[in-house]
Design an enzyme around this catalytic site. Structure first.
Site, PDB file in Angstrom:
ATOM      1  N   LYS A  74       0.583   4.745   1.327  1.00 37.24           N
ATOM      2  CA  LYS A  74       1.883   4.371   0.774  1.00 37.24           C
ATOM      3  C   LYS A  74       2.272   5.299  -0.370  1.00 37.24           C
ATOM      4  CE  LYS A  74       4.301   0.181  -0.846  1.00 37.24           C
ATOM      5  NZ  LYS A  74       4.136  -1.269  -1.144  1.00 37.24           N
ATOM      6  N   SER A 149       7.373  -4.305   0.953  1.00 38.67           N
ATOM      7  CA  SER A 149       7.801  -2.948   0.680  1.00 38.67           C
ATOM      8  C   SER A 149       6.975  -1.881   1.392  1.00 38.67           C
ATOM      9  CB  SER A 149       7.745  -2.690  -0.837  1.00 38.67           C
ATOM     10  OG  SER A 149       6.413  -2.819  -1.318  1.00 38.67           O
ATOM     11  N   SER A 173       4.032  -7.608   0.238  1.00 34.05           N
ATOM     12  CA  SER A 173       4.472  -6.282   0.681  1.00 34.05           C
ATOM     13  C   SER A 173       3.620  -5.656   1.772  1.00 34.05           C
ATOM     14  CB  SER A 173       4.551  -5.327  -0.516  1.00 34.05           C
ATOM     15  OG  SER A 173       5.659  -5.647  -1.315  1.00 34.05           O
TER      16      SER A 173
END
Length: 459
Positions: A74, A149, A173
């Site tokens: 990420k 996210s 997330s």
């Protein structure tokens, strides 16, 4: 072939690490323009690492746990020499100068980091639509959001672009996009994985964890990234089991969940769409078929979970973003960030003022203690809490949602972060050809019980 079988086949020389990398590069080249799961890839580095691993294996040398497996990271976790932008224009020129602890551990176990995954800007979002670099398209439900996210990581797994993706989970997330994309995602107990090198959203809530297509992708990642880190003050100095061994043993047992008590929570189903509940109930029945005893519990504080979470999130996010002042690196965040990030900064600034902190933030901390105590009390009665991950289906890309409509995606996932407990999402099934997730939660440091349940479910 599951992820463990692939890892073993690479180590045995039956599959070349180079072939695994090249297969993923081919998929990324063909599909990433439309899916937008990766913001940056480094083909040359991945190919060279794969050749090095194949050479070691050919020479009979020992290789690491993740040897030859391809990993996405990420965009808010530091990886040396990659752009670590947190999907924001604020940090579009920031090149990672070091590896986060989880990245060091992945590299030490010969995991091949192929690139950086898309995300909501500074992890502020539940759809990956706030990314400065554009929205992710859901490979499992084209035209729908991936969730967020960590949407880029989930899309990369669902789109067969890598073996494992490493994300962060502050209020769901990892689990939210795992549900929407039909994959496995795991948020460990708070402190079980080092956050050193993570660009934090909310330091008391953030946790790094893995996403993959099956339980073994999760366990191999967890066996690599969990453990004490003397450079990170929130990590737990505790004995950690071998998660892969637990999953393997579970799959060899008849009725592996016998003696385990699992609970549905009435209020969780009440806030969830009926069609999703129907699919989740069928998934829960699979756990019962594997020997688990099902009971029903009540949780009286569902209405305060979202406001408690967001009040804490706003204040901690405002504090975390003060370093993005344009002096040391990047741009001044308020001048370059998107609408949702600015909203959280402004509200956090307001609540942080002395005359309001008692009225809002301190009360939110008190509410958090109440929620944590109640959840732990429930988990004293049962081994696992099971139910829907997300209460509604993902919306179409481009649909305009009000902030509270967007925040509503998180109502069932924020609880685990507020309580610091481990939680996972696995594919329960589909509604109208759209994946929905089964969420499994356990007491702090009972992460292995969740792994056992996932392994039994995937039998």
């Amino acid at each position: 072939m599951n992820i463990l079988e692939k890892a073993n086949a690479i180590k045995n020389g039956e599959i070349k690490a180079l072939d695994n990398v090249n297969n993923y590069i081919k998929v990324i080249d063909e599909t990433n323009d439309s899916i937008n799961a990766f913001l940056e890839i480094n083909k040359e580095n991945a190919i060279n690492k794969a050749k090095e691993i194949d050479e070691k294996i050919a020479n009979g040398e020992e290789v690491g746990l993740l040897a030859g497996l391809v990993i996405g990271i990420k965009a808010n976790i530091n990886v040396e020499d990659f752009t670590i932008s947190a999907a924001s224009k604020t940090l579009e020129d920031y090149i990672g100068s070091y590896d986060a602890t989880v990245v060091k551990r992945i590299k030490a176990e010969d995991g091949i980091i192929i690139g950086i995954n898309n995300m909501d800007e500074f992890a502020a979002g539940s759809s990956t639509e706030t990314s400065y670099y554009g929205v992710c398209n859901n490979p499992a439900a084209p035209g729908k959001i991936t969730g967020g996210s960590s949407g880029g990581g989930a899309a990369a797994i669902a789109g067969k672009m890598c073996d494992i993706a490493i994300g962060s989970d502050t209020g769901g997330s990892i689990r939210n996009p795992s549900s929407h994309c039909g994959i496995d995602g795991f948020k460990p107990t708070y402190g079980l994985v080092s956050r050193q090198g993570l660009l934090d959203l909310s330091m008391s809530l953030d946790q790094i964890g893995p996403m993959s297509s099956d339980v073994y992708g999760l366990t191999l990642a967890l066996d690599t990234i969990t453990g004490y880190d003397s450079s990170e003050c929130t990590t737990l100095n505790t004995e950690i089991p071998n998660f892969t061994d637990i999953a393997k043993k579970t799959k060899d047992e008849e009725k592996p969940l016998k003696g385990m008590k699992i609970a549905k929570v009435k209020e969780f189903t009440e806030v969830t769409d009926d069609k999703i509940n129907d699919v989740v109930d069928k998934a829960i029945n699979k756990l019962v078929e594997q020997g688990a005893e099902l009971v029903e519990l009540s949780f009286d504080y569902i209405d305060i979970c979202l406001p408690t979470y967001y009040l804490i999130n706003y204040v901690e996010f405002f504090s975390a973003t003060r370093k993005y002042d344009g002096r040391e690196y990047g741009s001044r965040i308020e001048e370059t960030c998107g609408e949702e990030v600015l909203r959280r900064i402004q509200i956090g600034s307001y609540i942080s003022q002395q005359e309001y902190s008692g009225k809002y933030y301190k009360k939110a901390l008190q509410a958090r203690s109440l929620i944590r105590n109640e959840i732990n009390k429930m988990l004293d009665e049962v081994d696992l809490i099971v139910g829907p991950t997300v209460p509604k289906l993902p919306h179409n890309i481009g649909d305009k949602l009000e902030p509270m409509e967007m925040y509503a995606y998180d109502v069932l996932t924020v609880i685990a972060n507020l309580a610091g407990i481990p939680a996972a999402s696995i594919k329960a099934g589909e509604v109208d050809n759209i994946p929905v997730g089964l969420q499994i939660q356990a007491k702090p440091e009972d992460d292995e019980k969740i792994i056992k349940a996932i392994a039994a479910y995937e039998l």
